[in-house]
Design a protein around this motif. Structure first.
Motif, PDB file in Angstrom:
ATOM      1  N   THR D 145      -4.846  24.362  16.645  1.00 42.59           N
ATOM      2  CA  THR D 145      -6.256  24.733  16.573  1.00 42.59           C
ATOM      3  C   THR D 145      -6.366  26.208  16.237  1.00 42.59           C
ATOM      4  OG1 THR D 145      -8.412  24.343  17.615  1.00 42.59           O
ATOM      5  CG2 THR D 145      -6.740  25.416  18.982  1.00 42.59           C
ATOM      6  N   GLU D 146      -7.490  26.554  15.628  1.00 43.78           N
ATOM      7  CA  GLU D 146      -7.637  27.913  15.106  1.00 43.78           C
ATOM      8  C   GLU D 146      -8.006  28.907  16.194  1.00 43.78           C
ATOM      9  OE1 GLU D 146      -9.872  28.108  11.513  1.00 43.78           O
ATOM     10  OE2 GLU D 146      -9.672  30.285  11.362  1.00 43.78           O
ATOM     11  N   VAL D 147      -7.485  30.117  16.027  1.00 45.22           N
ATOM     12  CA  VAL D 147      -7.845  31.221  16.905  1.00 45.22           C
ATOM     13  C   VAL D 147      -8.450  32.305  16.025  1.00 45.22           C
ATOM     14  CG1 VAL D 147      -5.469  32.106  16.828  1.00 45.22           C
ATOM     15  CG2 VAL D 147      -6.993  32.827  18.654  1.00 45.22           C
ATOM     16  N   LEU D 148      -9.555  32.904  16.488  1.00 48.87           N
ATOM     17  CA  LEU D 148     -10.327  33.795  15.626  1.00 48.87           C
ATOM     18  C   LEU D 148     -10.210  35.275  15.972  1.00 48.87           C
ATOM     19  CD1 LEU D 148     -13.728  31.917  15.164  1.00 48.87           C
ATOM     20  CD2 LEU D 148     -11.790  32.029  13.620  1.00 48.87           C
ATOM     21  N   GLU D 149      -9.821  35.570  17.214  1.00 47.34           N
ATOM     22  CA  GLU D 149      -9.739  36.993  17.557  1.00 47.34           C
ATOM     23  C   GLU D 149      -8.682  37.220  18.620  1.00 47.34           C
ATOM     24  OE1 GLU D 149     -13.246  38.561  19.549  1.00 47.34           O
ATOM     25  OE2 GLU D 149     -14.111  36.562  19.579  1.00 47.34           O
ATOM     26  N   PRO D 150      -8.144  38.434  18.658  1.00 47.81           N
ATOM     27  CA  PRO D 150      -7.037  38.718  19.573  1.00 47.81           C
ATOM     28  C   PRO D 150      -7.343  38.342  21.011  1.00 47.81           C
ATOM     29  CG  PRO D 150      -7.317  40.543  18.047  1.00 47.81           C
ATOM     30  CD  PRO D 150      -8.456  39.602  17.799  1.00 47.81           C
ATOM     31  N   SER D 151      -8.565  38.570  21.453  1.00 47.55           N
ATOM     32  CA  SER D 151      -8.862  38.326  22.858  1.00 47.55           C
ATOM     33  C   SER D 151      -8.866  36.845  23.217  1.00 47.55           C
ATOM     34  CB  SER D 151     -10.220  38.950  23.214  1.00 47.55           C
ATOM     35  OG  SER D 151     -11.242  38.312  22.471  1.00 47.55           O
ATOM     36  N   GLN D 152      -8.919  35.974  22.195  1.00 53.70           N
ATOM     37  CA  GLN D 152      -8.887  34.531  22.467  1.00 53.70           C
ATOM     38  C   GLN D 152      -7.480  33.967  22.552  1.00 53.70           C
ATOM     39  OE1 GLN D 152     -10.740  32.936  18.986  1.00 53.70           O
ATOM     40  NE2 GLN D 152     -12.802  32.862  19.842  1.00 53.70           N
ATOM     41  N   VAL D 153      -6.498  34.742  22.117  1.00 53.31           N
ATOM     42  CA  VAL D 153      -5.171  34.155  21.897  1.00 53.31           C
ATOM     43  C   VAL D 153      -4.617  33.488  23.151  1.00 53.31           C
ATOM     44  CG1 VAL D 153      -2.763  34.670  21.331  1.00 53.31           C
ATOM     45  CG2 VAL D 153      -4.618  35.602  19.923  1.00 53.31           C
ATOM     46  N   ASP D 154      -4.678  34.174  24.275  1.00 53.86           N
ATOM     47  CA  ASP D 154      -4.100  33.591  25.485  1.00 53.86           C
ATOM     48  C   ASP D 154      -4.824  32.309  25.883  1.00 53.86           C
ATOM     49  OD1 ASP D 154      -2.236  35.543  25.588  1.00 53.86           O
ATOM     50  OD2 ASP D 154      -3.252  36.743  27.130  1.00 53.86           O
TER      51      ASP D 154
END
Lengths: 330, 330, 330, 330
Positions: D145-154
């Motif tokens: 699934t896609e991740v859009l920004e660094p803060s979402q990665v975890d």
């Protein structure tokens, strides 16, 4: 607004306008939104009439930088200049002095540099921001510098008058929303393969957060032609002007990647109807750590400004000057 | 080869020069060529120094049309205008009168129209040529019209002062050789996906036949952007100027396909350093049989010429005028 | 055809069909056309239903080469191979023997080579045609070779079974009409920046002259990507198949310009639904006078054919073979 | 850096390697780095030999997803399938069941959807992630699934087995570094106008953070052609394979935007040498909230898988299957 795309700024503040999307929001819900605290109007947009479009606002917008009291998008033509990257306070300051003397009113310089390779110079980061901050206070020139991720927005906004979204981030939507929420003036570069329509949709992300302080920047698109780094799409300037009320400036340095093309393309940009220019200048241009072959030396910049002045006279647009009485705010 | 364009030392002979390519021809053979009757010099070209390049001829070339004594590529800026296609002698004549009055010096108009579909209007053919011929005699304006195949070259050359090679034929090599042999001035449009290098190589085909009377025309390249029909590559103008001694003009009508963009792009072309413009004008522009939505009405053309005049003043280039004493030749 | 665009082949012959364009031809005139000698039907085309389209002819067409009795566009998959340019009868013959042995059924080889520079090798011309002619008689392989101008069509048609229109000439309309009138099978390469729609319109020029023997060839389009010479657009194969009844083959050699990519792209072409391939093979590939770095050596071609055979089995299409009993006609 | 992907000699240590760039770091400094605690080797890269290149690692890499024990880049061919966006747990689950039954081993589905317009459906966000998480546990299928920004990665990494970087974020360098630091397998889509070289440089950002678990995904590039949404560049697959050891898969759904092209392009991708596919499938494809016209219905997907099986046999690559004994980890 709800999760369905309403401005996250819609809180206790005085923002008078709530954006509602025609097809996504029911009549009932639209009315309910109008009763929320702080909401004075409910505007229904459609595919053909968005916040960025002339149908929403027919007169051209101006974006104002308080420091130096510069307005972009009005009758005055605005020239931003400076090094591609901030390399040291001395070089930055020397370049700022050189360009302001010759008619630039906005200082450019990257502290965070997005680079194709992870092993290229990536900018000085926060210390670069500090150099920009001190230089703008010393010179009275407002600054524009790039921001790369949402978490940097506040930090960069404290040190710079205008936030630049680079071409690679034109569709970095969390970043667009973050600069939208910041309320700071934004310089939105066109993506290297973005259509005009996609570019305006990217701007719409910023405006839909309640921030109308957006200046567009044409900086060349990717084509098959390889005599220039990118193909400067000057047609995009009148095209954008016909569709949108937002100001548009042109970057002849990054688009061409060639010192010898910067001046003719800058003159063409003024003739085609752009509201300003952003130009790479470096006091020691051969030694620039980034894109050395596209930065003008101060004397080349002076020559450009001389010719530009004649074109601006022809098109009845005076060159914007830093107001000498301006007191830096912030 | 004719004497046209060869170093002045190769003066009055009828066949003074043979072109020899460095790698394809042996030293021995090159000497033998020099002994042929009529050959006085053997010039060796190389990849880096071709007939079209500034290394072969450092000063800029001018291409002269005898009728009206117009020189393209000198200090004067040349405007060609007229209908996309010749539709009738009345319409052609009315348009010619309208544009010459407003400062155009060269009449454009297609008798043979290359069209994407075989079922579109393909031009009036020979009768269109006759109309062009009579109109140039009546008005004193020189004409430029497209030629589509080698066998037409002589016929078209009898009825027009300049032969146009359209974008689709930029690499139609038999046609390039044929117009090269004709000795007539040639307007060579850039192919819609030609690099600058390929464009100059196409011109080289004409020059290598001894015909140096070549004017290049930037008319937009094909990109992903669809708000304009093609993307006008104004960077190509200074790029060509840096590489080649040949004149370059710009076509803002076909590149954009939009009436509203013709004027700003025309001004930008003048500012970027082009030697002239070629513009679609139609006295009854909505009724044009071909590309109706890009032709200016005479009053729009007049407005363009007024603004152009101011830009030309800014860049110190006077607008070329038809010399009133000119007597049509031919 | 009359000036209104009717097939020029419409004379005394038995052609049963006359093409009439909806908007250009009145009802009255259409009826009159139907009374002309030799006319049995009058077909009205429209923008959405042209001769090339599946709405005009729903079943897929096959194009038949009499020599070797090869049908392109049927269930059998056809491989054309040979040198880029005819260089000598020995090399051509040796390559023909090498490729026919390994499963090619059509011999390619250029006698007239369109080259970007006037100083590059331009092909052997008529003597190259003679070599092709003798080689096809000796081997029984039909041949395909490029034709560059209308005046060459008859000469080339006498020496070759199929006429190739190169990418640069895809919109050379007089040439398209000339090969249309010739009645010979035509291989129409896609222009390097032609849309599928423009490509089919180019084919329409040939069909509208009464010649339905047209095979399309995808050979790569120009994009920004530079790791390959062109970007092979394999999507175009099923796109064309959905729009048109004409056969489509793929050229993996010219599109990539890289020996190492020819095999994987050839297999992909077979998998995507192409009707055949055209491949550069040279018995002494490093010494090829033209495009040396893209020609396969015979053993590389053999390896490709081995893998291709497995893919063709997977897609239920047998490889076309030269019928051993075939007697060369002509 | 983690040990992942480093030469096997750099085995069990927790921080075995420091990456040093040839030109940016002095010999002296490089030696000093080698003395830091935990550093056992110092690897010097250069422009021509980076972590992504075959010169750094000559054998092809495999990227392993623990759930289902799937290896991408080995001999087995991997098919990912699922809805463009997660819309509800029911639809996601039904689609997962439909695709796993027909041979898919990896479930795709976007919780965060980057959309050109701020007013389009932007995905369900965190609740979408939860649906993905529950579905992978129930079915045993790993997810991407896609991740859009660094803060979402975890957050995303907790709910999905593989992190997708979308085309628009290919040069979102902070995001690339963040997924690099996460150590999670990454699917890196090619930017719509990225060269292969830029694409590999983007991957280098991830590898240079110590994460070698990167799979590349070709998804079409932007060209002038408009019969497909993007032009699938299948040549890029063997080009990448020749330059890099990383696996490459192909997305025939987003590249074409047309249901009818998905199957032929999928077969071509398998034939050209891709390591897998990622395909939009929706149990109620006409009602998809996002890109409805490109999603296959389950029966269309079944037909594709049947044909794919035959092509994979032809190229000697078995289809990867979910190991029935696999126990979901995490």
């Amino acid at each position: 607004m709800t999760a369905a795309g309403l401005p996250s700024t819609l809180g206790a503040q005085s923002k008078p306008c709530v954006l509602v999307v025609e097809r996504a929001v029911s009549e009932e819900r639209r009315k309910w939104v109008g009763t929320l605290p702080g909401v004075s109007h409910v505007v229904t947009t459609s595919d053909s009439c968005r916040l960025t479009s002339r149908c929403y606002r027919s007169e051209s917008s101006t974006v104002t930088l308080e420091r130096g009291r510069i307005a972009i998008g009005g009758n005055e033509f605005v020239v931003a200049a400076g090094p591609c990257a901030v390399e040291s306070e001395e070089l930055l300051g020397a370049t700022a002095d050189a360009v302001v003397q010759r008619g630039a009113v906005l200082l450019r310089g990257g502290a965070f540099k997005p680079r194709t390779s992870p092993y290229s110079f990536q900018g000085l980061g926060e210390s670069g921001l500090d150099m920009l901050d001190r230089t703008r206070h010393r010179t009275g020139m407002p600054t524009v510098t790039e921001v790369l991720e949402p978490s940097q927005v506040d930090r960069v906004a404290r040190s710079s008058d205008m936030l630049q979204i680079g071409a690679r981030n034109m569709q970095n939507f969390p970043l667009l929303k973050a600069v939208g929420r910041s309320g700071r003036p934004v310089l939105l570069k066109r993506g290297i393969s973005a259509t005009v329509e996609e570019w305006l949709s990217a701007a719409e992300y910023i405006l839909s957060e309640g921030n109308f302080q957006v200046v567009l920047c044409e900086r060349g698109i990717r084509t098959y032609e390889n005599s220039t780094r990118f193909t400067l799409d000057l047609s995009a300037v009148p095209v954008v002007k016909s569709l949108s009320h937002l100001p548009v400036i042109v970057d002849p340095s990054h688009s061409s990647g060639r010192v010898d093309l910067v001046k003719p393309l800058a003159l063409a940009a003024a003739a085609v109807g752009a509201d300003g220019l952003i130009i790479d200048v470096h006091v020691d241009s051969r030694e620039a750590l980034c894109d050395a072959n596209q930065a003008l030396a101060p004397e080349q910049f002076a020559s450009l400004m001389g010719s530009l002045d004649r074109i601006l006279t022809a098109v009845n647009r005076p060159l914007a000057r830093l107001s000498s009485t301006s007191k830096p705010k912030n």
